[in-house]
Design an enzyme around this catalytic site. Structure first.
Site, PDB file in Angstrom:
ATOM      1  N   SER A 198       7.123   8.696   6.404  1.00  0.00           N
ATOM      2  CA  SER A 198       6.280   7.789   7.179  1.00  0.00           C
ATOM      3  C   SER A 198       5.609   8.541   8.338  1.00  0.00           C
ATOM      4  O   SER A 198       4.839   9.473   8.103  1.00  0.00           O
ATOM      5  CB  SER A 198       7.123   6.607   7.676  1.00  0.00           C
ATOM      6  N   ASP A 292       4.037  -1.075  -0.449  1.00  0.00           N
ATOM      7  CA  ASP A 292       3.980  -0.413   0.853  1.00  0.00           C
ATOM      8  C   ASP A 292       2.548  -0.472   1.369  1.00  0.00           C
ATOM      9  O   ASP A 292       1.609  -0.109   0.644  1.00  0.00           O
ATOM     10  CB  ASP A 292       4.435   1.050   0.707  1.00  0.00           C
ATOM     11  N   HIS A 322       8.423   0.595   1.284  1.00  0.00           N
ATOM     12  CA  HIS A 322       8.507   1.551   2.388  1.00  0.00           C
ATOM     13  C   HIS A 322       9.904   1.508   2.999  1.00  0.00           C
ATOM     14  O   HIS A 322      10.468   0.438   3.215  1.00  0.00           O
ATOM     15  CB  HIS A 322       7.470   1.185   3.447  1.00  0.00           C
TER      16      HIS A 322
END
Length: 360
Positions: A198, A292, A322
């Site tokens: 991320s 996501d 995610h």
């Protein structure tokens, strides 16, 4: 009945999650219906749907819920609650890196202390404003064990207290320190990679771009559902904006705290690496999750790198959302995917450098 179920999840989170994870898919789906989870993500792993349904009923609105300070505490506590069983690594050590900007905490994982191994410098996720080496401890343990690499997990400072340029420079300094200390760290043939999930994936590839002509440039990148484009909105941003671990509101807060508060243009490469100079970058292994908000920009970044002649391996997990690498303590499927990812990353890296490696 619904309230009773939520209380069970709250009081015995890790144990309950492990029990639910072992249930047949049809039972998990029934639990999702019983909890009245209002979002339709039919191919999302049914266990994750159960967890999300329970969170929804508890009022979960995203990673950043309320004040940033409180959200940080909640994230740390959440990961602590589900991570009581740690993957064994022969040697782990917290060390303080003496950088130009000051002393920085890092955690070193060495699965074979008497053996020279490659090194992965890891930058944790958390939207640039949450997370630590503790929230990603199990992730780094799995990476060290199954890729058979050393891992140096970097406890970089967070926004908004620190500006994006400061954070990036500190993360690069940590990579340079690792290279300078490659002999003391017993790094195999100076093989150093950068990795992150991320926001950490963003930092990893921004640093790969910044350093590509320097001695401490990484030899490979592992980018797990990375943030690559702050400036544009893609279809996945709207399709998966609510009801999952990361929401579109989380992304908007992240952009505000990391970039806008520090007067950073959203399309500059230090913020959005998709707009950077992509030539001559290290071989890159990119992972996305289907459900996501960041899915599309990760896939586009992989395609752009390939167009520039970079060696790329792109993998999409079509039943995950995610943050799934943080669910490995309670989800068999998330753990299976994560272990396979780390094994395949090492094989991919070796292939680019002409090594044969297959110990599993």
């Amino acid at each position: 009945m619904r309230k009773k179920l939520i209380n069970i999840f709250d009081q015995h989170q890790e144990i309950t999650a492990r029990i639910v994870d072992r249930m047949p898919k049809i039972v998990q789906k029934s639990l999702v219906e019983l909890l009245s989870y209002p979002y339709q993500y039919p191919n999302l792993d049914s266990f994750i749907q159960c967890m999300l349904a329970a969170q929804y009923r508890r009022g979960y609105k995203g990673l950043i819920n309320g004040s940033i300070v409180q959200s940080r505490i909640q994230f740390e506590q959440q990961m602590q609650r589900i991570s009581s069983h740690k993957t064994y690594i022969s040697k782990t050590e917290d060390i303080h890196l003496p950088l130009q900007s000051g002393t920085l905490l890092a955690r070193h994982y060495q699965p074979a202390p008497h053996k020279k191994l490659p090194m992965v410098v890891y930058y944790h996720g958390g939207g640039f404003i949450l997370g630590s080496i503790n929230t990603h401890d199990e992730v780094c343990r799995l990476l060290a064990k199954y890729a058979q690499v050393q891992v140096l997990s970097i406890n970089y400072p967070l926004a908004p207290e620190f500006g994006s340029n400061q954070i990036i420079q500190i993360c690069e300094d940590a990579l340079a320190w690792t290279y300078q200390n490659r002999k003391n760290l017993k790094i195999l043939k100076s093989r150093i990679a950068v990795a992150g999930d991320s926001a950490g994936g963003n930092l990893a590839t921004v640093i790969a771009q910044k350093t590509k002509l320097k001695k401490h440039a990484p030899r490979a990148q592992l980018l797990i559902y990375p943030v690559t484009d702050f400036a544009r909105r893609y279809p996945s941003y709207y399709a998966y904006k609510d009801g999952l671990i990361l929401t579109s509101d989380d992304v908007d807060i992240m952009i505000s705290e990391y970039a806008k508060k520090h007067d950073m243009s959203l399309s500059q490469p230090n913020i959005s690496p998709l707009y950077g100079d992509l030539k001559k970058l290290a071989p890159t292994y990119i992972v996305t999750a289907e459900y996501d908000v960041l899915h599309d920009e990760g896939e586009i970044y992989a395609n752009l790198l390939q167009q520039k002649g970079i060696k790329v391996k792109y993998v999409n997990y079509d039943d995950q959302t995610h943050g799934f690498i943080n669910l490995t303590p309670i989800s068999k499927k998330a753990k299976k995917h994560t272990i396979q990812m780390f094994k395949d990353f090492r094989k991919f890296w070796n292939k680019q450098e002409g090594y044969f490696w297959n110990i599993f």
